[in-house]
Design a protein around this motif. Structure first.
Motif, PDB file in Angstrom:
ATOM      1  N   GLU A 365       0.811  -1.217   0.000  1.00 46.86           N
ATOM      2  CA  GLU A 365       0.000   0.000   0.000  1.00 46.86           C
ATOM      3  C   GLU A 365       0.847   1.272   0.000  1.00 46.86           C
ATOM      4  O   GLU A 365       0.375   2.328  -0.391  1.00 46.86           O
ATOM      5  CB  GLU A 365      -0.928   0.012   1.226  1.00 46.86           C
ATOM      6  CG  GLU A 365      -1.988  -1.074   1.236  1.00 46.86           C
ATOM      7  CD  GLU A 365      -3.127  -0.798   0.272  1.00 46.86           C
ATOM      8  OE1 GLU A 365      -3.381   0.386  -0.031  1.00 46.86           O
ATOM      9  OE2 GLU A 365      -3.759  -1.766  -0.180  1.00 46.86           O
ATOM     10  N   GLY A 366       2.104   1.167   0.432  1.00 48.44           N
ATOM     11  CA  GLY A 366       2.959   2.347   0.491  1.00 48.44           C
ATOM     12  C   GLY A 366       3.664   2.652  -0.817  1.00 48.44           C
ATOM     13  O   GLY A 366       4.416   3.636  -0.898  1.00 48.44           O
ATOM     14  N   LYS A 367       3.437   1.817  -1.837  1.00 49.27           N
ATOM     15  CA  LYS A 367       4.103   2.013  -3.125  1.00 49.27           C
ATOM     16  C   LYS A 367       3.095   2.310  -4.225  1.00 49.27           C
ATOM     17  O   LYS A 367       1.894   2.057  -4.079  1.00 49.27           O
ATOM     18  CB  LYS A 367       4.916   0.768  -3.485  1.00 49.27           C
ATOM     19  CG  LYS A 367       6.086   0.487  -2.554  1.00 49.27           C
ATOM     20  CD  LYS A 367       6.843  -0.755  -3.015  1.00 49.27           C
ATOM     21  CE  LYS A 367       8.034  -1.041  -2.108  1.00 49.27           C
ATOM     22  NZ  LYS A 367       8.773  -2.259  -2.532  1.00 49.27           N
ATOM     23  N   SER A 368       3.608   2.811  -5.346  1.00 47.34           N
ATOM     24  CA  SER A 368       2.753   3.114  -6.499  1.00 47.34           C
ATOM     25  C   SER A 368       2.539   1.847  -7.327  1.00 47.34           C
ATOM     26  O   SER A 368       3.123   0.793  -7.056  1.00 47.34           O
ATOM     27  CB  SER A 368       3.408   4.188  -7.368  1.00 47.34           C
ATOM     28  OG  SER A 368       4.585   3.674  -7.964  1.00 47.34           O
ATOM     29  N   VAL A 369       1.727   1.969  -8.380  1.00 43.67           N
ATOM     30  CA  VAL A 369       1.508   0.862  -9.320  1.00 43.67           C
ATOM     31  C   VAL A 369       2.839   0.403  -9.892  1.00 43.67           C
ATOM     32  O   VAL A 369       3.164  -0.796  -9.899  1.00 43.67           O
ATOM     33  CB  VAL A 369       0.553   1.315 -10.451  1.00 43.67           C
ATOM     34  CG1 VAL A 369       0.498   0.275 -11.562  1.00 43.67           C
ATOM     35  CG2 VAL A 369      -0.843   1.588  -9.901  1.00 43.67           C
ATOM     36  N   LEU A 370       3.651   1.353 -10.381  1.00 40.99           N
ATOM     37  CA  LEU A 370       4.936   1.043 -11.001  1.00 40.99           C
ATOM     38  C   LEU A 370       5.875   0.345 -10.025  1.00 40.99           C
ATOM     39  O   LEU A 370       6.493  -0.679 -10.347  1.00 40.99           O
ATOM     40  CB  LEU A 370       5.576   2.340 -11.511  1.00 40.99           C
ATOM     41  CG  LEU A 370       6.922   2.209 -12.227  1.00 40.99           C
ATOM     42  CD1 LEU A 370       6.746   1.460 -13.531  1.00 40.99           C
ATOM     43  CD2 LEU A 370       7.530   3.587 -12.478  1.00 40.99           C
ATOM     44  N   GLU A 371       5.973   0.856  -8.818  1.00 42.97           N
ATOM     45  CA  GLU A 371       6.902   0.307  -7.829  1.00 42.97           C
ATOM     46  C   GLU A 371       6.512  -1.100  -7.399  1.00 42.97           C
ATOM     47  O   GLU A 371       7.379  -1.926  -7.099  1.00 42.97           O
ATOM     48  CB  GLU A 371       6.964   1.223  -6.608  1.00 42.97           C
ATOM     49  CG  GLU A 371       7.636   2.563  -6.897  1.00 42.97           C
ATOM     50  CD  GLU A 371       7.410   3.580  -5.789  1.00 42.97           C
ATOM     51  OE1 GLU A 371       8.210   4.520  -5.699  1.00 42.97           O
ATOM     52  OE2 GLU A 371       6.411   3.437  -5.035  1.00 42.97           O
ATOM     53  N   ASN A 372       5.202  -1.404  -7.364  1.00 38.89           N
ATOM     54  CA  ASN A 372       4.748  -2.729  -6.962  1.00 38.89           C
ATOM     55  C   ASN A 372       5.169  -3.802  -7.949  1.00 38.89           C
ATOM     56  O   ASN A 372       5.438  -4.941  -7.557  1.00 38.89           O
ATOM     57  CB  ASN A 372       3.227  -2.743  -6.809  1.00 38.89           C
ATOM     58  CG  ASN A 372       2.781  -2.537  -5.378  1.00 38.89           C
ATOM     59  OD1 ASN A 372       2.800  -3.462  -4.576  1.00 38.89           O
ATOM     60  ND2 ASN A 372       2.406  -1.309  -5.046  1.00 38.89           N
ATOM     61  N   VAL A 373       5.236  -3.459  -9.241  1.00 45.37           N
ATOM     62  CA  VAL A 373       5.553  -4.452 -10.271  1.00 45.37           C
ATOM     63  C   VAL A 373       7.030  -4.403 -10.658  1.00 45.37           C
ATOM     64  O   VAL A 373       7.688  -5.430 -10.785  1.00 45.37           O
ATOM     65  CB  VAL A 373       4.661  -4.248 -11.516  1.00 45.37           C
ATOM     66  CG1 VAL A 373       5.030  -5.248 -12.613  1.00 45.37           C
ATOM     67  CG2 VAL A 373       3.195  -4.396 -11.140  1.00 45.37           C
TER      68      VAL A 373
END
Length: 613
Positions: A365-373
């Motif tokens: 939850e603390g990361k963006s869409v890009l950072e999660n992938v």
């Protein structure tokens, strides 16, 4: 007669209009399924029809005195009251209508009984399915002529969906509902309306027929667009030829080209579909999971009792059960994440597991869409080819502007697509999915379905979507409660057919047993006739014959008491008594009804023995 009429409705929230020149009429008794991709404006249209939202332009006409009820997609969690109070709070008197206290009590009691609810239960302690049933009761207590339901099957288990389906088929009012459940659509709807790029398309048919007609329409639209684009390309080539295009005799052709450019700019393309692929770099062994006599429980709740099964490479296993039956727990047992109290689970070799968690706990939850992938990388390797991370996320319908959005800004459908992007970024030969279709629109669901059908590895799937199960799985594990787990060949329909066959065989066996016992009893009575009955047998026979003779008078007396008490309770003055007196009267009425039912059953039983004598 039209209950609702929408004429030339426009509505937008910036950007392209969500609804553009929409026209719609809803007639009495129709059951309409409203379709469209996520974000097309289905919920917005329901709110417009209900009157909780106003259009930018156009007219909405409603039949005078029409009562409608709207059940939103989200289930409220802060109703800290009993079921009775929650349902009663739905009572709103229409203009010019007066609802007296005794009428309110009667309405609430009737709808709670009809919906098979416990009036004294605490709403906050109920399952999601039971909460939705209570909210439906709250909507129905006002006796609406029209029900507007937004995703009524969301987060319901298969049994709750089937109950809702049967209930709505019996209900006599008009129904407009949004759902992504294809079997629910097919079984309930008599008409399909579809929102597509701001326009409303009306299909007066069932869902299966709609699919065929829609496909033909899209093919015709593609062909027409290709012709238009070819004509535009030819004219663009002509205009680049130079001075000939600017001569007076060609000015008309130039103006025509400008019109073509304008039309092309205004054209709203068909939305892109999600694009999925699974990486499978190595094969598993033939044995994927072996389960031997496992037992597991949470406290006193038995989840699995003496389960044995073998899952082999290429199997596609569906898991079915009511909410709270332990489907997710069974998945964790199969994957070795938790250990059984008894028995053994053995995992095969070379397993690359992709696990889709229905709670989406793998997303940070603390990361963006890009950072999660991306996890700090600019490229991602898919089946041996490097892909730019932005290009990869576009396959999952995330625009370049959207990839930096924080997780808490995403809708349920976007979160599902993001989790799919994350798990499919890694090689997998065993895919385990826990409710993957929640919040996905039908188009995305069908793309996921096609991907899993072509997947050469092993699939274990928990789902409440009956069509999804039918199209995918080769066998089904059913959790029936109290530790009972049964495996059936095939999908949902196959399980139903096999269960019905088992029930029919049980009923036939019970019938044969009763006939055999009856035959033996008759033979015994015949043999008894060859000898002189004993004094005790004669007294028992006389007692039964006397009981049969007295039963009609007893039934008549009970019916008179029931009628008298019912008349008293239907009088408004009855509800001016104390609560204890009212409660005592209700208990007495229930007792009389029970005695009457037992008397009729006893009369039938004795009549079958002595009626012909």
């Amino acid at each position: 007669m039209a209950l609702f009429s929408l004429k030339d409705i426009d509505l937008g929230f910036g950007g392209p209009l969500i609804l553009e020149q929409v026209n719609l009429q809803i007639e009495q008794g129709e059951r309409i399924g409203l379709l469209g991709r996520n974000g097309e404006g289905k919920s917005t249209l329901l709110k417009l029809i209900h009157g909780s939202l106003q259009p930018d332009s156009g007219q909405i006409a409603r039949l005078a005195g029409l009562k409608s009820a709207y059940l939103p997609q989200d289930v409220p969690q802060n109703l800290a009251d009993s079921v009775y109070t929650v349902v009663k709070n739905g009572l709103i008197a229409a203009r010019g209508e007066s609802i007296e206290d005794w009428q309110q009590e009667l309405r609430v009691d009737q709808v709670i009984a009809r919906m098979q609810l416990d009036a004294q239960a605490d709403y906050d302690q109920l399952s999601a399915g039971m909460k939705r049933r209570v909210l439906l009761a709250r909507s129905l207590v006002n006796e609406p002529q029209t029900l507007l339901l937004d995703e009524p099957t969301n987060h319901l288990d298969i049994f709750a969906i089937r109950w809702l389906e049967e209930f709505l088929l019996r209900w006599q009012g008009t129904l407009l509902f949004v759902t992504h459940d294809r079997m629910f659509l097919q079984n309930v709807s008599t008409r399909i309306i579809e929102l597509d790029r701001g326009r409303l398309f009306d299909w007066n048919c069932d869902y299966r027929t709609f699919q065929e007609r829609k496909q033909a329409l899209l093919m015709a639209e593609d062909a027409q667009a290709a012709l238009f684009d070819r004509k535009l390309a030819q004219e663009e080539h002509w205009i680049r030829q130079g001075i000939e295009a600017r001569r007076t005799r060609n000015e008309g052709r130039v103006r025509a080209l400008l019109r073509l450019r304008s039309l092309r700019a205004e054209r709203r393309e068909q939305p892109r579909k999600i694009q999925l692929q699974v990486q499978a770099e190595r094969r598993t062994g033939m044995l994927v999971i072996e389960v031997k006599h496992i037992h597991f429980c949470w406290g006193e709740q038995v989840i699995v009792n003496d389960l044995s099964t073998i899952i082999c490479r290429g199997d596609k296993i569906g898991i079915i059960g009511s909410n709270g039956s332990g489907k997710t727990t069974l998945l964790r047992l199969l994957l070795g994440q938790i250990q059984p109290k008894k028995g053994q689970v053995t995992l095969g070799t070379n397993l690359d597991i992709a696990y889709f968690d229905q709670l989406r706990s793998q997303l940070d939850e603390g990361k963006s869409v890009l950072e999660n992938v991306a996890e700090g990388c600019d490229v991602i390797n898919i089946n041996g080819h490097n892909r730019n991370i932005y290009s990869y996320l576009e396959d999952f319908l995330f625009s370049k502007e959207r990839v930096n959005a924080p997780i808490h800004m995403l809708s349920g459908g976007e979160r599902n697509r993001l989790l799919l992007a994350k798990i499919f970024a890694q090689p997998a030969n065993l895919i385990v999915m826990d409710e993957p279709t929640n919040d996905l629109d039908i188009d995305s669901m069908e793309v996921l379905e096609d991907l899993l059908l072509d997947f050469k590895g092993t699939l274990i799937l928990v789902s409440h979507d009956r069509e999804f199960l039918n199209n995918l799985v080769t066998s089904t594990i059913v959790l029936a409660g109290e530790g009972e787990v049964t495996e059936f060949v095939g999908g949902y329909d196959d399980w139903q057919q096999q269960t019905n066959k088992i029930e029919e065989e049980k009923a036939e066996a019970e019938k044969s047993k009763l006939e055999r016992e009856s035959s033996e009893k008759t033979l015994s009575q015949g043999n008894a006739g060859l000898r002189k009955p004993t004094y005790r047998e004669k007294r028992e026979l006389e007692s039964l014959q006397k009981e049969l003779k007295e039963l009609p008078a007893r039934i008549e007396s009970l019916e008179a008491a029931q009628h008298k008490l019912s008349l008293e309770m239907s009088d408004s003055s009855f509800y001016q008594q104390s609560g204890e007196s009212i409660s005592a009267a209700r208990s007495l009425l229930l007792d009389i009804e029970k005695q009457l039912e037992n008397a009729y059953l006893r009369w039938e039983e004795l009549e079958s023995q002595f009626g012909e004598k």
